[in-house]
Motif scaffolding. Structure first.
Motif, short mmCIF file in Angstrom:
data_model
loop_
_atom_site.label_atom_id
_atom_site.label_comp_id
_atom_site.label_asym_id
_atom_site.label_seq_id
_atom_site.Cartn_x
_atom_site.Cartn_y
_atom_site.Cartn_z
N MET A 1 44.66 43.05 67.67
CA MET A 1 44.21 44.07 67.99
C MET A 1 42.27 43.45 67.84
N ARG A 2 42.23 44.52 69.32
CA ARG A 2 40.62 44.27 69.71
C ARG A 2 39.93 45.45 68.75
N GLN A 3 39.28 45.46 68.48
CA GLN A 3 38.02 45.88 67.54
C GLN A 3 37.51 46.64 68.37
N LEU A 4 37.83 47.71 67.75
CA LEU A 4 36.68 49.84 68.78
C LEU A 4 35.53 49.47 68.43
N VAL A 5 34.31 49.19 69.19
CA VAL A 5 33.15 49.32 69.57
C VAL A 5 32.63 51.31 69.27
N LEU A 6 31.89 52.51 68.58
CA LEU A 6 31.32 53.50 69.41
C LEU A 6 30.13 53.13 69.42
N ILE A 7 29.34 53.05 70.83
CA ILE A 7 27.73 53.17 70.86
C ILE A 7 26.96 54.96 71.27
N ILE A 8 26.22 54.81 70.20
CA ILE A 8 26.11 56.72 70.91
C ILE A 8 24.21 55.57 71.19
N GLU A 9 24.00 56.82 72.02
CA GLU A 9 22.94 56.15 73.34
C GLU A 9 22.60 57.04 74.20
N ASP A 10 21.80 57.99 74.38
CA ASP A 10 21.74 58.94 74.81
C ASP A 10 20.58 58.62 76.61
N GLU A 11 20.57 57.23 76.83
CA GLU A 11 19.98 56.90 77.54
C GLU A 11 21.03 55.85 78.92
N PRO A 12 21.29 56.59 79.40
CA PRO A 12 22.43 56.12 80.78
C PRO A 12 22.48 54.39 80.54
N ASP A 13 21.09 53.70 81.44
CA ASP A 13 20.96 53.19 81.44
C ASP A 13 21.84 51.66 80.48
N ILE A 14 20.81 52.21 79.65
CA ILE A 14 20.98 50.96 77.90
C ILE A 14 23.27 51.15 77.81
N LEU A 15 23.31 52.90 77.98
CA LEU A 15 24.24 52.33 77.71
C LEU A 15 25.34 51.89 78.42
N GLU A 16 25.18 52.31 79.68
CA GLU A 16 25.63 51.26 81.04
C GLU A 16 26.31 49.35 80.88
N LEU A 17 24.40 49.14 80.12
CA LEU A 17 24.36 47.98 80.13
C LEU A 17 24.90 47.14 78.85
N LEU A 18 25.40 47.97 77.52
CA LEU A 18 25.76 47.73 76.46
C LEU A 18 27.63 47.49 76.72
N GLU A 19 27.69 48.90 77.63
CA GLU A 19 29.38 49.09 77.32
C GLU A 19 30.25 48.36 78.33
N TYR A 20 29.35 47.74 79.44
CA TYR A 20 29.55 46.85 80.64
C TYR A 20 29.84 45.47 79.35
N ASN A 21 28.71 45.02 78.39
CA ASN A 21 28.57 43.51 77.75
C ASN A 21 29.33 43.21 77.22
N LEU A 22 29.69 44.61 76.36
CA LEU A 22 31.03 44.23 75.09
C LEU A 22 31.62 44.62 75.30
N SER A 23 32.24 45.51 76.20
CA SER A 23 33.49 45.35 76.76
C SER A 23 33.69 43.46 77.21
N ARG A 24 33.59 42.89 78.37
CA ARG A 24 33.45 41.76 78.65
C ARG A 24 33.57 40.88 77.35
N GLU A 25 33.34 40.77 76.59
CA GLU A 25 33.14 39.94 75.37
C GLU A 25 34.67 40.23 74.24
N GLY A 26 36.11 40.97 75.29
CA GLY A 26 36.96 41.39 75.02
C GLY A 26 36.76 42.67 73.47
N LEU A 27 36.21 43.21 73.39
CA LEU A 27 36.16 44.18 72.80
C LEU A 27 36.29 45.77 73.50
N ARG A 28 36.54 46.77 72.06
CA ARG A 28 37.23 48.05 72.64
C ARG A 28 35.76 49.55 72.38
#
Ligand code: CA
Length: 228
Positions: A1-28
């Motif tokens: 089961m892939r682990q779920l990570v919630l990112i709470i961040e108002d800066e779109p660039d940082i949010l996108e960077l985090l989302e991209y990199n953590l998804s690439r690590e196989g996390l939801r």
């Protein structure tokens, strides 16, 4: 089961960077741009980890952190706080959180990913309470080596799901387990169990515990706990 990570961040660039990199690590990954929506998602999705920006519009990251910890009895959802360099260290110190639980912007993405894995691993180890010593709670004993449960010396026959639920709850008396967390504890391989099934298994388990059914308490709106 892939682990779920919630990112709470108002800066779109940082949010996108985090989302991209953590998804690439196989996390939801799910995201929220405000504390309000982050708290709603944390409650409904029960993530394994929250990455939380400290400076948010509306309710602050500080307040979000407080409510996350309050709602889940303190320990259930690990949080990594994202703080800006310098100005916010006092606030972080005020939260009384350990150095492992925050990371200073600008951060290296590799370091952040490593930190995320470390926290998730810790949470999993925490869950892996399938110890081999016998557990005794009042009239109830569980012998994990033999998969044997007794109430007042009488052997109780449980299904595997009931056994796993009882073992998880009794290993950590007083700790509140959400239904989704319990689903994770009784799921094996691809066999899917719904959160509704958890209630069914708990009801059956309580019947089998007879007079000791009150050992398993319902925590309204959250899940279950073993009486401490
Ligand atoms: Ca911010």
């Amino acid at each position: 089961m892939r682990q779920l990570v919630l990112i709470i961040e108002d800066e779109p660039d940082i949010l996108e960077l985090l989302e991209y990199n953590l998804s690439r690590e196989g996390l939801r990954v799910i995201t929220a741009a405000s504390g309000e929506s982050g708290l709603r998602q944390a409650a409904s999705e029960q993530p394994a980890l929250v990455l939380l920006d400290l400076m948010l519009p509306g309710i602050s990251g500080f307040e979000v952190y407080r409510r996350l910890k309050q709602r889940h009895g303190g320990a259930e959802i690990p949080v990594i706080m994202l703080t800006a360099k310098g100005e916010e260290t006092d606030i972080v110190a005020g939260l009384g959180i350990g150095a492992d639980d925050y990371i200073t912007k600008p951060f290296s993405i590799r370091e952040l990913v490593a930190r995320v894995h470390a926290v998730l691993r810790r949470a999993r180890d925490d869950d892996a309470t399938d110890r081999l010593e016998q557990i005794a709670r009042g009239p109830l004993t569980i012998d994990p080596g033999r998969h044997e449960v007794c109430v007042a010396g009488e052997r109780v026959d449980l299904t595997l799901a009931e056994y796993r639920l009882l073992l998880a709850l009794a290993s950590n008396p007083g700790r509140v387990y959400s239904r989704s967390r319990l689903v994770a504890r009784i799921t094996t391989g691809d066999h899917h169990i719904s959160e509704r099934n958890v209630d069914v298994h708990i009801a059956a388990l309580r019947r089998k515990l007879g007079d000791e059914e009150t050992l398993i308490a319902t925590v309204r709106g959250v899940g279950y706990k073993f009486q401490d």
